[in-house]
Design an enzyme around this catalytic site. Structure first.
Site, short mmCIF file in Angstrom:
data_model
loop_
_atom_site.label_atom_id
_atom_site.label_comp_id
_atom_site.label_asym_id
_atom_site.label_seq_id
_atom_site.Cartn_x
_atom_site.Cartn_y
_atom_site.Cartn_z
N GLU A 93 0.83 -1.20 0.00
CA GLU A 93 0.00 0.00 0.00
C GLU A 93 0.87 1.25 0.00
O GLU A 93 1.96 1.26 0.55
CB GLU A 93 -0.86 0.04 1.27
CG GLU A 93 -1.89 -1.06 1.32
CD GLU A 93 -2.62 -1.09 2.66
OE1 GLU A 93 -3.52 -1.92 2.79
OE2 GLU A 93 -2.30 -0.30 3.57
N CYS A 106 3.06 8.40 1.86
CA CYS A 106 3.61 7.41 2.78
C CYS A 106 4.00 6.17 1.97
O CYS A 106 3.17 5.59 1.28
CB CYS A 106 2.52 7.09 3.80
SG CYS A 106 3.01 5.90 5.03
N CYS A 113 6.27 -7.32 7.35
CA CYS A 113 7.28 -6.78 8.26
C CYS A 113 7.67 -7.87 9.25
O CYS A 113 6.83 -8.67 9.65
CB CYS A 113 6.74 -5.57 9.01
SG CYS A 113 7.97 -4.74 10.05
N CYS A 117 5.71 -5.70 16.01
CA CYS A 117 5.13 -4.76 16.99
C CYS A 117 3.67 -5.16 17.21
O CYS A 117 2.92 -5.35 16.26
CB CYS A 117 5.23 -3.32 16.48
SG CYS A 117 6.93 -2.78 16.22
N CYS A 120 0.65 -3.10 15.70
CA CYS A 120 0.70 -2.72 14.29
C CYS A 120 0.03 -3.76 13.41
O CYS A 120 0.22 -4.95 13.58
CB CYS A 120 2.15 -2.52 13.86
SG CYS A 120 2.33 -2.14 12.10
N GLY A 162 6.32 -2.20 6.51
CA GLY A 162 7.72 -2.58 6.58
C GLY A 162 8.56 -1.74 7.51
O GLY A 162 8.14 -0.68 7.98
N GLU A 163 9.76 -2.23 7.79
CA GLU A 163 10.74 -1.52 8.62
C GLU A 163 11.86 -1.04 7.70
O GLU A 163 12.66 -1.84 7.22
CB GLU A 163 11.27 -2.47 9.71
CG GLU A 163 12.53 -2.02 10.41
CD GLU A 163 12.49 -0.59 10.96
OE1 GLU A 163 11.47 -0.19 11.54
OE2 GLU A 163 13.50 0.13 10.79
N SER A 194 11.30 6.38 9.16
CA SER A 194 10.89 5.98 10.50
C SER A 194 11.35 4.57 10.83
O SER A 194 11.14 3.64 10.06
CB SER A 194 9.36 6.07 10.58
OG SER A 194 8.91 5.71 11.87
N SER A 216 10.53 5.40 16.43
CA SER A 216 9.26 5.05 17.08
C SER A 216 9.59 4.53 18.48
O SER A 216 9.82 3.35 18.67
CB SER A 216 8.53 3.98 16.27
OG SER A 216 8.21 4.47 14.99
N LEU A 217 9.61 5.44 19.43
CA LEU A 217 10.01 5.07 20.80
C LEU A 217 8.87 4.33 21.50
O LEU A 217 9.04 3.22 21.99
CB LEU A 217 10.43 6.33 21.56
CG LEU A 217 11.06 6.11 22.93
CD1 LEU A 217 12.30 5.24 22.86
CD2 LEU A 217 11.39 7.46 23.59
N ASN A 218 7.72 4.96 21.57
CA ASN A 218 6.47 4.27 21.96
C ASN A 218 6.39 3.76 23.39
O ASN A 218 5.36 3.18 23.77
CB ASN A 218 6.16 3.11 21.00
CG ASN A 218 5.91 3.57 19.57
OD1 ASN A 218 5.83 4.77 19.33
ND2 ASN A 218 5.79 2.64 18.64
N ASN A 292 -4.47 3.87 16.84
CA ASN A 292 -5.60 3.70 15.94
C ASN A 292 -6.03 2.24 15.98
O ASN A 292 -5.34 1.38 15.44
CB ASN A 292 -5.12 4.10 14.53
CG ASN A 292 -6.27 4.28 13.57
OD1 ASN A 292 -7.43 4.26 13.96
ND2 ASN A 292 -5.95 4.46 12.31
N CYS A 335 -1.71 3.02 9.92
CA CYS A 335 -0.43 2.40 10.26
C CYS A 335 0.44 3.56 10.66
O CYS A 335 0.48 3.96 11.80
CB CYS A 335 0.14 1.62 9.09
SG CYS A 335 1.59 0.72 9.59
N1 SAH Z 1 8.61 0.30 10.90
C1 SAH Z 1 8.68 1.72 10.98
C2 SAH Z 1 7.73 2.48 10.07
C3 SAH Z 1 6.32 1.99 9.92
S1 SAH Z 1 5.12 2.36 11.17
C4 SAH Z 1 8.55 2.17 12.43
O1 SAH Z 1 8.30 1.35 13.29
O2 SAH Z 1 8.73 3.35 12.70
C5 SAH Z 1 5.00 4.10 11.24
C6 SAH Z 1 4.50 4.60 12.59
O3 SAH Z 1 3.14 4.18 12.83
C7 SAH Z 1 5.32 4.05 13.76
O4 SAH Z 1 5.63 5.11 14.64
C8 SAH Z 1 4.36 3.08 14.44
O5 SAH Z 1 4.67 2.98 15.81
C9 SAH Z 1 3.01 3.70 14.15
N2 SAH Z 1 1.87 2.79 14.20
C10 SAH Z 1 1.80 1.51 13.78
N3 SAH Z 1 0.57 1.00 13.99
C11 SAH Z 1 -0.18 1.98 14.55
C12 SAH Z 1 -1.53 2.07 15.00
N4 SAH Z 1 -2.36 1.05 14.91
N5 SAH Z 1 -1.95 3.24 15.53
C13 SAH Z 1 -1.10 4.30 15.62
N6 SAH Z 1 0.17 4.28 15.19
C14 SAH Z 1 0.64 3.13 14.68
#
Ligand code: SAH
Length: 355
Positions: A93, A106, A113, A117, A120, A162-163, A194, A216-218, A292, A335
């Protein structure tokens, strides 16, 4: 016969090598790139500065192959998601996000991937394969042909499927082609790459890509991060932060720190305080992303008031913090397909904004 080379995947030096291998002069590569990227040629026959013989040779050895757009969904908010089919039938996509003057696309870097995570959607399928540089770059060309924004894309985020750093070579080459003068001429500062935190690969990035780096620290503790991002086992938070601090980020540039807020899990005020401590001394701009929800995971979206409190705390500590709202949620563009809901800054934060 050897496989034809897709010229969209070649940086200029490689394209020059290719023309030399055909017994042609190097400068032909530049002419070819101008035709491809600036004049939108889709066929070698359009390259009338080349002899009929060279055009035929190009058609024999090379392609200007583009992925097929097999589905298009448009959200009420203007976000467009395209489903692209690759030569081997795999699908990825790409999402186009209009936001005033800014037109962000994007891009995906892998089919699926491997990072796993938990929150995701892409992770649930596992990794099928890396995309080639051509398959990354042509997402932009295909979207343009499809009508795209009706305008040129201004910003690129490597936040699709993907990463990116797990497909290091593909990502770096695509970044170079997208940002180059001979290619799509998108300013480097308008490209964001990212990563979930592949620290070793972060250290290998070319210096000119560092201002584009987003982490993406999270989470603010390894315990929580481990639960949502298995990659933490290999690269704990301290290593990620040390890596950011040690990299030669140009002065005035800033990293993007993404922080997906999962209701009740990583969105407390203790997290906000820990985040401030972790990021002290890291030139950064924080993107808060309310989770999301989607069918494949059972995390909760954060309370909007808590998102506001969390952001307010960061702003009060003079961090740049932005809440990003998932756009196109009615078409499941969920995503990294995110839109700035509002941009605010703490009073003492540095002023360089990504534009
Ligand atoms: N693999 C990379 C890029 C893809 S995800 C990464 O991890 O950064 C891009 C961003 O979307 C990341 O910050 C990820 O944490 C976030 N993301 C993934 N799924 C999500 C969801 N369901 N709701 C909100 N953010 C999400």
């Amino acid at each position: 016969m050897s496989e034809k080379v897709n010229l969209y995947g070649l940086e200029l030096p490689a394209m020059e090598e290719f023309f030399l291998s055909l017994g042609e002069k190097k400068y032909r590569a530049g002419q070819c790139a101008v035709r491809m990227y600036r004049k939108g040629a889709l066929d070698f026959e359009e390259m009338t500065e080349f002899s009929a013989k060279l055009r035929a040779l190009l058609a024999e050895r090379a392609t200007l192959w583009l992925p097929k757009v097999i589905d298009r969904q448009q959200s009420h908010d203007g976000t467009v998601k395209l489903l692209l089919e690759l030569a081997d039938g795999e699908r990825v996509e790409t999402v186009l996000i209009p936001d005033g003057e800014r037109h962000t696309q994007c891009l995906s870097t892998q089919v699926g991937c491997a990072m796993g995570c938990r929150f995701c959607r892409t992770a649930t399928a596992g990794l099928t394969r890396n995309l080639t540089p051509a398959e990354i770059v042509t997402q932009v060309i295909a979207a343009q042909l499809e009508g795209g924004f009706g305008k040129r894309v201004t910003n690129i985020v490597f936040m699709g499927m993907g990463e990116p750093l797990h497909n290091f070579e593909g990502t770096v080459k695509a970044f170079n082609i997208l940002s180059s003068d001979y290619g799509l001429t998108i300013a480097k500062r308008r490209i964001t790459v990212s990563t979930c935190g592949l620290a070793a690969k972060m250290r290998e990035l070319p210096v000119e890509m560092l201002p584009s780096l987003a982490l993406s620290l999270n989470a603010t503790t390894d315990e929580v991060r481990m639960r949502i991002m298995p990659v933490t086992r290999a690269h704990p938070i301290a290593e990620l932060i040390e890596t950011l601090k040690a990299l030669p980020l140009p002065s005035r540039a800033r990293y993007t720190i993404e922080y997906v807020l999962l209701g009740g899990l990583n969105d407390t005020m203790e997290d906000a305080a820990r985040l401030v401590r972790l990021l002290s001394g890291v030139p950064s701009k924080i993107n808060l992303i309310p989770y999301n929800p989607h069918g494949d995971s059972d995390f909760a979206a954060p309370d909007p008031e808590q998102v506001e409190r969390f952001k307010r705390y960061l702003l009060d500590k003079n961090f740049v913090a932005v809440t990003r709202k998932s756009k196109g949620d009615d078409i499941l563009a969920a995503c990294g397909q995110l839109k700035a809901e509002n941009e605010e800054r703490g009073s003492l934060a540095p002023l360089e904004e990504k534009d």
